[in-house]
Design a protein around this motif. Sequence first.
Motif, PDB file in Angstrom:
ATOM      1  N   PHE A 131     -28.282   4.733  12.435  1.00 57.60           N
ATOM      2  CA  PHE A 131     -27.655   5.559  11.407  1.00 57.60           C
ATOM      3  C   PHE A 131     -26.177   5.756  11.721  1.00 57.60           C
ATOM      4  O   PHE A 131     -25.804   5.937  12.878  1.00 57.60           O
ATOM      5  CB  PHE A 131     -28.310   6.946  11.347  1.00 57.60           C
ATOM      6  N   ALA A 132     -25.342   5.725  10.690  1.00 55.16           N
ATOM      7  CA  ALA A 132     -23.944   6.132  10.812  1.00 55.16           C
ATOM      8  C   ALA A 132     -23.920   7.633  10.582  1.00 55.16           C
ATOM      9  O   ALA A 132     -24.568   8.139   9.658  1.00 55.16           O
ATOM     10  CB  ALA A 132     -23.093   5.421   9.765  1.00 55.16           C
ATOM     11  N   ILE A 133     -23.193   8.351  11.421  1.00 52.25           N
ATOM     12  CA  ILE A 133     -23.212   9.812  11.383  1.00 52.25           C
ATOM     13  C   ILE A 133     -21.940  10.330  10.743  1.00 52.25           C
ATOM     14  O   ILE A 133     -20.843   9.907  11.088  1.00 52.25           O
ATOM     15  CB  ILE A 133     -23.353  10.397  12.807  1.00 52.25           C
ATOM     16  N   GLY A 134     -22.124  11.285   9.820  1.00 53.87           N
ATOM     17  CA  GLY A 134     -20.997  11.929   9.159  1.00 53.87           C
ATOM     18  C   GLY A 134     -20.855  13.353   9.651  1.00 53.87           C
ATOM     19  O   GLY A 134     -21.595  13.802  10.516  1.00 53.87           O
ATOM     20  N   GLY A 135     -19.918  14.065   9.079  1.00 57.37           N
ATOM     21  CA  GLY A 135     -19.631  15.447   9.458  1.00 57.37           C
ATOM     22  C   GLY A 135     -20.764  16.382   9.125  1.00 57.37           C
ATOM     23  O   GLY A 135     -21.774  16.007   8.556  1.00 57.37           O
ATOM     24  N   GLY A 136     -20.554  17.621   9.482  1.00 54.43           N
ATOM     25  CA  GLY A 136     -21.586  18.637   9.331  1.00 54.43           C
ATOM     26  C   GLY A 136     -21.759  19.136   7.925  1.00 54.43           C
ATOM     27  O   GLY A 136     -20.888  19.049   7.086  1.00 54.43           O
ATOM     28  N   ALA A 141     -15.859  20.848   8.141  1.00 52.70           N
ATOM     29  CA  ALA A 141     -15.799  19.418   8.477  1.00 52.70           C
ATOM     30  C   ALA A 141     -17.089  18.786   8.001  1.00 52.70           C
ATOM     31  O   ALA A 141     -17.994  18.550   8.772  1.00 52.70           O
ATOM     32  CB  ALA A 141     -15.621  19.224   9.981  1.00 52.70           C
ATOM     33  N   SER A 142     -17.188  18.559   6.699  1.00 55.05           N
ATOM     34  CA  SER A 142     -18.453  18.043   6.188  1.00 55.05           C
ATOM     35  C   SER A 142     -18.300  16.657   5.611  1.00 55.05           C
ATOM     36  O   SER A 142     -17.240  16.221   5.223  1.00 55.05           O
ATOM     37  CB  SER A 142     -19.019  18.991   5.126  1.00 55.05           C
ATOM     38  N   ASP A 143     -19.429  15.971   5.537  1.00 53.41           N
ATOM     39  CA  ASP A 143     -19.509  14.624   5.001  1.00 53.41           C
ATOM     40  C   ASP A 143     -20.683  14.624   4.047  1.00 53.41           C
ATOM     41  O   ASP A 143     -21.805  14.764   4.473  1.00 53.41           O
ATOM     42  CB  ASP A 143     -19.732  13.643   6.148  1.00 53.41           C
ATOM     43  N   ASP A 144     -20.436  14.500   2.755  1.00 57.45           N
ATOM     44  CA  ASP A 144     -21.558  14.508   1.833  1.00 57.45           C
ATOM     45  C   ASP A 144     -22.253  13.160   1.845  1.00 57.45           C
ATOM     46  O   ASP A 144     -21.786  12.208   2.422  1.00 57.45           O
ATOM     47  CB  ASP A 144     -21.145  14.944   0.422  1.00 57.45           C
ATOM     48  N   VAL A 145     -23.414  13.082   1.202  1.00 52.70           N
ATOM     49  CA  VAL A 145     -24.225  11.876   1.277  1.00 52.70           C
ATOM     50  C   VAL A 145     -23.590  10.698   0.566  1.00 52.70           C
ATOM     51  O   VAL A 145     -24.027   9.577   0.737  1.00 52.70           O
ATOM     52  CB  VAL A 145     -25.653  12.119   0.729  1.00 52.70           C
TER      53      VAL A 145
END
Length: 183
Positions: A131-136, A141-145
């Motif tokens: 899996f590639a991991i995004g932000g929280g 510091a977020s990374d949406d889907v």
Amino acid sequence: MRAERSASDLPDDIAIEPAAPDDRIDALRVLDAAMLETDVETVDAAIDAGDALVARFKRTNAVVGALVATRPDPTRLHVDAVAVRRARRGRGIGSALVARAMRRGETDPEIAVVTAEFKRDLEDFYTDLGFAIGGGVGSEASDDVDGEVGGGDIDAVETERLHGRYPVDGGGADAVGTGERRR
């Protein structure tokens, strides 16, 4: 078939298989013991769709692990919950459950990406599976889907949840989530 690599590490006395309606209570017990919030309707829908898996101890047929996946949209399979009984942890059962869900995504022509949301302490678990991991989630510091990274504070709270994305080869939409069909 990138998702198959951890399945070979599964102990010989454990079988991973689709959950049947009779497995509902056992799967809910495993998830509840891990303090995961999953409702009966979500589990039932995943079982009906073939998107719930159980890990079974072959000798007694006991359910020792469970995974519930949902389909938030037709091109995404989302690992909603995965748990293994405490006495069976550390043996590759959780990895094998997630790897089987990833394989399901790879073989379903509509699925473009398998996603997961998890606590920061599980980052290595999901990274090791590909899996590639995004932000929280829930932090600045977020990374949406859909892969859009939000800027923000690096000092996120310990309860911060991360997003993981596993693009599949045969999926219906592109891996970056634009919704365009692959050709």
